[in-house]
Design a protein around this motif. Structure first.
Motif, mmCIF file in Angstrom:
data_model
loop_
_atom_site.group_PDB
_atom_site.id
_atom_site.type_symbol
_atom_site.label_atom_id
_atom_site.label_comp_id
_atom_site.label_asym_id
_atom_site.label_seq_id
_atom_site.Cartn_x
_atom_site.Cartn_y
_atom_site.Cartn_z
ATOM 1 N N GLY A 52 42.121 38.147 43.831
ATOM 2 C CA GLY A 52 40.825 38.058 43.540
ATOM 3 C C GLY A 52 39.988 38.937 44.377
ATOM 4 N N THR A 55 40.458 42.700 42.629
ATOM 5 C CA THR A 55 39.888 42.615 41.564
ATOM 6 C C THR A 55 38.485 42.608 41.328
ATOM 7 N N GLY A 56 37.922 41.821 42.091
ATOM 8 C CA GLY A 56 36.527 41.551 42.246
ATOM 9 C C GLY A 56 35.634 42.522 42.884
ATOM 10 N N ALA A 60 32.984 45.264 40.912
ATOM 11 C CA ALA A 60 31.624 45.254 41.391
ATOM 12 C C ALA A 60 31.426 46.979 41.258
ATOM 13 N N GLN A 361 34.501 40.492 35.565
ATOM 14 C CA GLN A 361 35.529 40.696 36.320
ATOM 15 C C GLN A 361 35.146 40.510 37.909
ATOM 16 N N VAL A 362 33.978 40.649 38.217
ATOM 17 C CA VAL A 362 33.395 40.042 39.577
ATOM 18 C C VAL A 362 33.432 38.680 39.488
ATOM 19 N N LEU A 363 32.915 38.025 38.604
ATOM 20 C CA LEU A 363 32.553 36.618 38.558
ATOM 21 C C LEU A 363 33.798 35.839 38.457
ATOM 22 N N PRO A 365 37.007 35.845 39.367
ATOM 23 C CA PRO A 365 37.870 35.528 40.293
ATOM 24 C C PRO A 365 37.058 34.356 41.177
ATOM 25 N N ALA A 366 35.856 34.521 41.385
ATOM 26 C CA ALA A 366 35.069 33.602 42.210
ATOM 27 C C ALA A 366 35.109 32.201 41.574
#
Length: 403
Positions: A52, A55-56, A60, A361-363, A365-366
């Motif tokens: 995560g 990739t995060g 970004a 793709q940032v959000l 994984p979170a």
């Protein structure tokens, strides 16, 4: 600049599609298989976090890189055209990033390699996306856009196949890099790229302000951005942890092969629906009804994956998800090109649209990591993905200038 009126030839379309397939293979092969395996090797007790994180942060970079390179591409006055230099630079730089990843044994080098791939891959994608509204008439964009859109799925299939072909993930990265470099050659040879007669004067403040496109002034652009963002959030939530879903929830012994088989099934369904629906959309001159329908179909796939975590269930989910996403991809790109504010800044405006691809793709994984580990696991994750895609399909009806 004016809207194009001359229909493009199949050979030109094929060259554009291949370039797009190359960059998506270089992204999705690592995301689907290689980064997951590498994260497990680097940090076996904390693989989800490392995967995560990499990739995060890479996503970004993508959020910034795509619109930035799009704006630079719009202003490029090269004798080879506005887009060609960035297609070439993106392929070479992305290959360098993949070579760095192939030798990475620590998290820091993984981050460096993946950020390079995201940076230069987005330079390529921004240019290769903008050539469609540059060259393709509106009446042909459903069919051409359908082919270009499915390059994401073909790239996933090619990238996953390259990644799964080698037991050593380092060789998988090298194979993806080689394919990326070869994929852009036909476009570079036959691009017929539009040239900018004079470079506009550069004013930093005006350049930076250009990235803000007011949803009040351009409401249809705003709704199109939001619906694409939500579709990509739902898709990212549904696919990000596929490798671990098959390994830990479904319990298959060879998740590499499982991901490849599911990706092939998914890709075939996307191909069938994207090609047929894109031309259908052109003939009846309607876009939104197809986008709405695709949201409901994709939601059904999420429910299947949530309630039936078995190998047959995964296959059924892949068939449904691929069919729905193919409809979405074929029509959404054509819809987006019809709500761009002006022809002069197509690459920059499409880059702003592409933030809606990268930001999820940032959000994701979170959002996904705590759900999988602590808040209900994969059923909750896939139910959430279903809700988001239905919401996106409903909100697309707010766009007024497109049928």
């Amino acid at each position: 600049m004016t809207e194009p009126t001359v229909r493009v030839r199949p050979g030109w379309t094929a060259a554009v599609v291949l370039a797009n397939v190359g960059v998506f293979a270089a992204w999705l092969g690592p995301i689907q298989v290689l980064l997951a395996k590498q994260s497990e090797a680097v940090a076996p007790g904390n693989k989800e976090f490392v995967f995560g994180l990499v990739t995060g942060i890479g996503a970004a970079v993508s959020v910034v890189a795509n619109p930035a390179f799009g704006a630079i591409s719009d202003r490029t006055a090269s004798r080879y055209g506005r887009r060609v230099p960035w297609v070439l630079a993106g392929a070479v730089g992305g290959a360098v990033g993949l070579f760095v990843l192939s030798g990475a044994r620590v998290i820091g080098l993984m981050l460096l390699g993946w950020c390079l791939m995201q940076l230069f891959g987005n330079a390529l994608l921004a240019a290769a996306t903008a050539v469609v509204p540059d060259r393709v008439p509106v009446a042909q964009r459903g069919s051409v856009g359908g082919w270009v859109a499915i390059s994401q799925v073909l790239g996933a299939l090619v990238g996953t196949a390259l990644a799964a072909a080698f037991d050593n993930y380092a060789l998988g990265y090298i194979a993806c890099a080689a394919f990326l470099l070869l994929s852009v050659v036909p476009y570079l040879l036959r691009s017929h790229d539009t040239r900018l007669a004079t470079r506009p004067p550069f004013v930093l403040g005006q350049f930076l302000r250009g990235f803000w496109i007011s949803p009040r002034q351009y409401p249809d652009f705003g709704w199109a951005w939001l619906t694409r963002f939500l579709f990509n959030v739902g898709n990212a939530l549904g696919t990000l942890y596929l490798f671990y879903y098959l390994q830990d929830k479904v319990g298959i012994e060879d998740p590499d092969s499982g991901v490849l088989i599911l990706t092939a099934i998914y890709s075939l369904c996307v191909l069938v629906t994207a090609i047929s629906v894109g031309g259908w959309s052109d003939r009846i001159a309607r876009r939104k009804v197809f986008v709405t329908a695709s949201g409901w179909v994709m939601a059904i796939a999420g429910v299947v994956l949530a309630l039936w975590p078995t190998w047959p269930g995964a296959i059924v989910g892949a068939v449904i998800l691929g069919s729905g996403f193919g409809v979405y991809l074929s029509v959404d790109f054509a819809l987006l090109t019809q709500v761009l504010p002006n022809a002069r800044d197509r690459a920059k405006d499409l880059g702003v649209i592409n933030i809606a691809n990268s930001l999820p793709q940032v959000l994701a994984p979170a959002i996904a990591a705590p759900i999988v580990r602590h808040l209900g696991g994969y059923p909750v994750l896939y139910f959430l993905a279903s809700f988001v895609t239905v919401l996106a399909g409903v909100l697309v009806t707010r766009i007024r200038s497109v049928n």
